[in-house]
Design a protein around this motif. Structure first.
Motif, PDB file in Angstrom:
ATOM      1  N   ALA A 130     -14.470  -3.995   3.665  1.00 54.84           N
ATOM      2  CA  ALA A 130     -13.250  -3.454   2.650  1.00 54.84           C
ATOM      3  C   ALA A 130     -12.101  -4.192   2.977  1.00 54.84           C
ATOM      4  CB  ALA A 130     -12.994  -2.450   4.877  1.00 54.84           C
ATOM      5  N   LEU A 181      -5.699   1.762   0.818  1.00 54.13           N
ATOM      6  CA  LEU A 181      -6.932   0.470   1.411  1.00 54.13           C
ATOM      7  C   LEU A 181      -5.905  -0.672  -0.003  1.00 54.13           C
ATOM      8  CD1 LEU A 181      -8.511  -1.081   3.439  1.00 54.13           C
ATOM      9  CD2 LEU A 181     -10.154  -1.106   1.482  1.00 54.13           C
ATOM     10  N   ALA A 223      -6.893   3.386   6.839  1.00 49.90           N
ATOM     11  CA  ALA A 223      -6.881   1.934   5.773  1.00 49.90           C
ATOM     12  C   ALA A 223      -5.510   1.367   6.029  1.00 49.90           C
ATOM     13  CB  ALA A 223      -7.463   2.848   4.750  1.00 49.90           C
ATOM     14  N   PHE A 235      -9.411   7.216   1.362  1.00 50.73           N
ATOM     15  CA  PHE A 235      -9.542   5.571   2.285  1.00 50.73           C
ATOM     16  C   PHE A 235      -9.041   4.516   1.178  1.00 50.73           C
ATOM     17  CE2 PHE A 235     -12.186   2.839   3.431  1.00 50.73           C
ATOM     18  CZ  PHE A 235     -11.595   2.608   5.250  1.00 50.73           C
ATOM     19  N   TYR A 236      -9.640   4.723   0.467  1.00 49.72           N
ATOM     20  CA  TYR A 236      -9.515   3.560  -1.147  1.00 49.72           C
ATOM     21  C   TYR A 236      -8.101   3.095  -1.214  1.00 49.72           C
ATOM     22  CZ  TYR A 236     -14.022   1.869  -0.401  1.00 49.72           C
ATOM     23  OH  TYR A 236     -15.562   1.290  -0.017  1.00 49.72           O
ATOM     24  N   ASP A 256     -12.388   3.968  11.540  1.00 44.34           N
ATOM     25  CA  ASP A 256     -11.789   4.230   9.918  1.00 44.34           C
ATOM     26  C   ASP A 256     -11.018   5.187   9.725  1.00 44.34           C
ATOM     27  OD1 ASP A 256     -14.332   4.563  10.871  1.00 44.34           O
ATOM     28  OD2 ASP A 256     -15.024   4.292   8.761  1.00 44.34           O
TER      29      ASP A 256
END
Lengths: 561, 98
Positions: A379, A459, B67, A455-456, B61
């Motif tokens: 990640a 990020l 994130a 989530f991505y 997470d």
């Protein structure tokens, strides 16, 4: 021959030869037909051993098919085709010819059923990829090509030592899953990892690829490292050491790319980074992980070639590779800018691009095996990829300051090649099912769960924020970064020079000693033994006879007592 | 041209302009708006987590905004590590030439 179909590698090799023999439109036709014919032949290879032969007393299997082999072979032929489309009006014919022979080596590796065949094609790749590097045509390209060749021939020797060991100790040259448990298998693993640009010799990649021509680097980015990934999938699935090797490669690539000023060298470091993801996946070794490694290799070849193409167009149009000299090119190069950004988003595994659908497979594989550290490292690495390739590359090349340059956009063939690959990046991101169907194991994976996408997005977008907030820290400097190749390029070089100096100093001492002997005891000896000395001069026969008489008398005298 | 890295060693004739062309994308007002838009998107991605559940495979997470914080912190860390290593590793471009 498989039912009248020649091995795919032979078709590309024939293409490489014919490119040299033909001219004009005929040559162009050969360039485009050879990869198409090879792709067709790839899909005629059945599962299992298709061709057997005898070679030096060994039964070898030059062509063996399986889904993962056909997957890699397909993307290699697609790359040969789009690479040729990108290059055919700008590159010289011998560069394209060498690139096809190089691609033929990669295709041969894909279908090698035994280690001996694998080695032969491995060396074919080493030779012709060196020629592609040399086609850069500059003194740097010549020097980098020599270093590249030495590294790959050395890797070939190590691989060959391992292969010999395995063949002698097991009696079989078959390609089958191994584990690095003894000297032979370690040698094979190291030989393959050298081609994958693994530590401690990752430096060859960032040294050689950016020295090639703007078109040559497109070919180079595709074949060597990814055929090494395939060899790892076939020979070392689930080899635990690969997880750590891969993680090192991932972060090495990020840190060096962050330090780099040369646009193509940034991309070269990010190859090491991306191959690191695949190596980790092979190390995890589950069906899902192997699927991830194969899918990611497929997607990676496409977006990395696209990135090298956009950098190649910039270099072709401006002659400049340093980020510090580039900037503001989006004004007159919109197509190249958009294609470069699509490639950059894909490498960063942004949702709706091929990188997202394939790289997340690897993360899920790590999660399913309970590898907490690996999962979070991947990640973090995804964030780092967005930082060094996803934003840094397009930002410094196409935006940042206005360099004042107003070059033309890509020539039509280069533009067409970029559009094809950019389309594939998005197509595989939106509709990955055709790729899933080619993977070695059945896929039951839904990349677009809302939670995962969110989530991505968090990020990556917050990595983007970090990039722009930290821009003052990333001011480009006119520097290169030392790597392990410093050991042989500088340290060993200096050691060699020092040994030479030591040798000549020793020589001086010895000759001084010799002179001293000559003038001291030597001179007296010369006096005695020389032609003028008492012992050396010519005696008259009378004197000799007198001395003989004296000696004989002495002898007789001694005899009687 | 100050630098010429062309692969063929021949100069590439690049059209050039002097001075600021005031392209709409580089105007301060556009850049302010881009930052504003970016900030809104960033806020949205975090706030959306109130509605969309992010599955936590290893507990942390799944935390709210994990994130975002993790990505930002990792990038800062990587840039700083690179910066520090740069002190040791960076050399002039012609380092290997002599």
């Amino acid at each position: 021959m498989i039912d009248g179909v020649p091995p795919p590698a032979f078709l590309l090799l024939a293409g490489a030869l014919l490119i040299g023999l033909t001219r004009g439109y005929l040559r162009t036709a050969v360039m485009f037909l050879a990869p198409v014919a090879a792709l067709w032949a790839v899909w005629q290879v059945p599962d299992g051993v298709a061709v057997t032969a005898q070679f030096l007393g060994y039964a070898i299997e030059p062509v063996e098919g399986s889904p993962v082999r056909r997957l890699f072979a397909s993307i290699f032929t697609i790359m040969a085709f789009t690479g040729a489309l990108f290059a055919f009006r700008q590159a010289r014919w011998f560069e394209l010819s060498a690139a096809y022979a190089y691609a033929a080596g990669a295709l041969g590796v894909c279908f090698a059923g035994d280690l001996i065949t694998l080695f032969l094609y491995w060396e074919l790749m080493a030779i012709f990829s060196t020629v592609v590097v040399w086609c850069g045509g500059t003194p740097q390209a010549r020097a980098a090509g020599i270093r590249y060749a030495i590294m790959h021939l050395l890797g070939g020797v190590i691989l060959k030592v391992g292969i010999e060991g395995v063949v002698i100790h097991t009696g079989s040259a078959d390609i089958r899953p191994l584990l690095a448990t003894n000297f032979d298998t370690w040698m094979i693993l190291i030989g393959i990892l050298i081609n994958a640009a693994a530590p401690p010799v990752s430096a060859w990649l960032a040294d050689a690829y950016p020295a090639s021509s703007p078109t040559g680097s497109v070919f180079l980015s595709a074949f060597t490292t990814k055929s090494a990934v395939l060899a790892l999938i076939l020979l070392f699935p689930g080899e635990p050491v690969l997880i750590w090797v891969g993680l090192y490669m991932i972060f090495y690539g990020i840190v060096y790319a962050l330090l780099e000023n040369d646009a193509r060298r940034i991309l070269a470091y990010s190859i090491v980074n991306q191959v690191g993801f695949m190596v980790v996946a092979v190390g995890i070794g589950t069906e899902l992980a192997i699927n991830g490694a194969a899918a990611h290799a497929f997607a990676h070849i496409i977006y990395k070639a696209l990135l090298f193409m956009s950098a190649g167009v910039v270099i072709y149009r401006t002659g400049v590779t340093r980020c510090s000299d580039l900037g503001g090119l989006f004004r007159t190069m919109p197509l190249t800018t958009v294609c470069g950004i699509i490639g950059a988003l894909a490498i960063s595994s942004f949702p709706l691009t091929s990188g997202f659908t394939t790289k997340t497979l690897i993360s899920v594989a790590a999660e399913q095996q309970g590898l907490v550290l690996v999962y979070f490292a991947l990640a973090a690495a995804s964030a780092g990829v967005f930082l060094h390739a996803g934003i840094k590359f397009p930002w410094f090349v196409f935006f940042q300051k206005d360099s004042g340059m107003r070059p033309k956009d890509a020539p039509w063939n280069m533009g067409a090649a970029m559009v094809i690959l950019a389309f594939l990046c998005i197509f595989l991101g939106v509709y990955p099912e055709p790729l899933w169907a080619l993977l070695p194991y059945p896929v039951e994976y839904e990349p677009y769960e809302p939670g995962k996408v969110l989530f991505y997005l968090q990020l990556l977008l917050f990595s983007g924020l970090a990039f722009f907030l930290l821009l003052p820290l990333m001011k480009r400097t006119l520097t290169i970064s030392l790597d392990t190749d410093w050991i042989w390029r500088v340290l060993l070089h200096r050691l060699g020079l020092w040994l030479l100096a030591l040798g000549s100093a020793l020589g001086e001492r010895l000759s001084a000693l010799a002179r001293a002997i000559q003038t001291g005891p030597g001179a007296r000896l010369v006096q005695a033994l020389g032609s003028a000395g008492p012992l050396g001069r010519t005696w008259q026969i009378g004197t000799t006879a007198l001395w003989i008489a004296v000696l004989l008398t002495g002898y007789v005298f001694l005899y009687y007592f | 041209m100050t630098h010429n890295d062309n692969h063929k060693g021949a100069a590439v004739d690049v059209p050039r302009v002097e001075g600021d062309d005031n392209h709409w994308l580089t105007r301060p007002r556009t850049i302010r708006r881009l930052w504003l838009g970016f900030a809104l998107v960033l806020a949205a991605t975090v706030l959306l987590q109130l509605v969309v559940k992010v599955k936590g495979y290893f507990v942390v997470d799944g935390w709210f905004g994990f994130a975002a914080a993790f990505g930002f912190a990792c990038c800062v860390a990587m840039v700083l590590v690179a910066k520090l290593l740069g002190v040791i590793l960076k050399r002039r471009e012609d380092y290997y030439d002599d």
